[in-house]
Design an enzyme around this catalytic site. Structure first.
Site, mmCIF file in Angstrom:
data_model
loop_
_atom_site.group_PDB
_atom_site.id
_atom_site.type_symbol
_atom_site.label_atom_id
_atom_site.label_comp_id
_atom_site.label_asym_id
_atom_site.label_seq_id
_atom_site.Cartn_x
_atom_site.Cartn_y
_atom_site.Cartn_z
ATOM 1 N N TYR A 1 -76.496 53.016 -51.715
ATOM 2 C CA TYR A 1 -77.733 53.236 -50.974
ATOM 3 C C TYR A 1 -78.656 52.028 -51.104
ATOM 4 C CZ TYR A 1 -82.256 55.344 -49.757
ATOM 5 O OH TYR A 1 -83.487 55.612 -49.207
ATOM 6 N N ALA B 1 -77.945 48.932 -51.831
ATOM 7 C CA ALA B 1 -77.387 47.782 -51.112
ATOM 8 C C ALA B 1 -77.600 47.912 -49.612
ATOM 9 C CB ALA B 1 -75.904 47.650 -51.425
ATOM 10 N N SER B 2 -77.462 49.130 -49.090
ATOM 11 C CA SER B 2 -77.635 49.334 -47.656
ATOM 12 C C SER B 2 -79.078 49.094 -47.237
ATOM 13 C CB SER B 2 -77.186 50.747 -47.255
ATOM 14 O OG SER B 2 -78.108 51.734 -47.694
ATOM 15 N N LYS B 3 -80.029 49.511 -48.070
ATOM 16 C CA LYS B 3 -81.430 49.305 -47.737
ATOM 17 C C LYS B 3 -81.813 47.830 -47.844
ATOM 18 C CE LYS B 3 -82.616 53.503 -46.663
ATOM 19 N NZ LYS B 3 -83.086 53.852 -45.306
#
Length: 251
Positions: free
Chosen positions: A158, A160-162
């Site tokens: 999560y 890393a995605s943000k």
């Protein structure tokens, strides 16, 4: 900002609960015509009903942002319904179940990135095309403080995605700012939403005690930050990440 968005057309993903719901109602309170999207039709129609007495209006379109074709199609339908697209808020998000990185499968990774990054890429492509033709607009992406500083172990994917979303936001902002499109992001901290409760990071009182304000944020407070970024009051703000985090990142 009384009636600051009167008759403006707003498209908002993930608008059926939490920050999305609060943002949709805040835009409608300012006179905007809002189309929200999400996977839960009952919740979506409920938000639309809540807005019935407000100066603006809210309507719902079903959409799973993990499916690129649905993102593209819902943008077309929303623009046709609104007649214009002044503001887009890409708020839909997904967080994996808490577990160490070595236990997170590729399927989990792919889904988190499909919703938190790929969907933003696809959505902004469609939104920017419409706004370029109209001569401008504003886009706000909902990131997270986790994309700046990961506060809890077990949510590496999560976070890393943000972080990727923040980078994507800034890059896109630099490309289209000369054409009158402002793209920014809001980075909520510990806000009392269904996602936070589902994370089971810790007891809510413990989380609140760890913040400088000694309380959790409310969805309505993040909504105000989103509206400001989308408003003319932020006309000189481009490629910015506004942290609505109760002081979390300042610690």
């Amino acid at each position: 900002m009384s009636n600051a968005f009167e008759d403006k057309g707003v498209l908002l993903s993930g608008g059926t609960s939490g920050i999305g719901r609060a943002t949709a109602l805040a835009f409608a309170a300012e006179g905007a015509r809002v189309v929200i999207t999400g996977r839960n039709s009952a919740q979506g129609e409920s938000v639309a009903a809540e807005a019935a007495m407000l100066p603006g209006e809210v309507s719902f379109l079903p959409c799973d942002v993990a499916e690129p074709s649905q993102v593209e199609e819902v943008t077309e339908v929303a623009v046709a319904r609104l007649g214009r697209l002044d503001v887009a808020v890409n708020n839909a998000g997904h967080q994996e179940k808490r577990a160490p990185l070595i236990e997170q499968s590729l399927e989990v990774f792919d889904r988190v990135f499909a919703i938190n990054v790929r969907a933003i890429h696809v959505a902004m492509q469609a939104q920017i095309k419409v706004m370029l033709a109209a001569g401008g607009g504003a886009i706000v992406n909902t990131a997270s403080v986790s994309g700046i500083r990961n506060p809890n172990p077990g949510f590496a994917v999560y976070s890393a995605s943000k972080a990727a979303m923040i980078s994507l936001t800034k890059s896109a902002a630099m490309e289209v700012a000369p054409q009158g499109i402002r793209i920014n992001a809001v980075a909520p901290g510990r806000v009392e939403t269904p996602m936070l409760h589902a994370s089971k990071v810790a007891d809510m009182s413990t989380i609140a005690a760890g913040l400088p304000l000694r309380r959790l944020g409310q969805p309505e407070e993040v909504a105000e930050a989103i509206l400001w970024l989308a408003s003319e009051q932020a006309s000189f703000v481009v490629g910015h990440v506004l942290s609505a985090d109760g002081g979390f990142l300042a610690q």
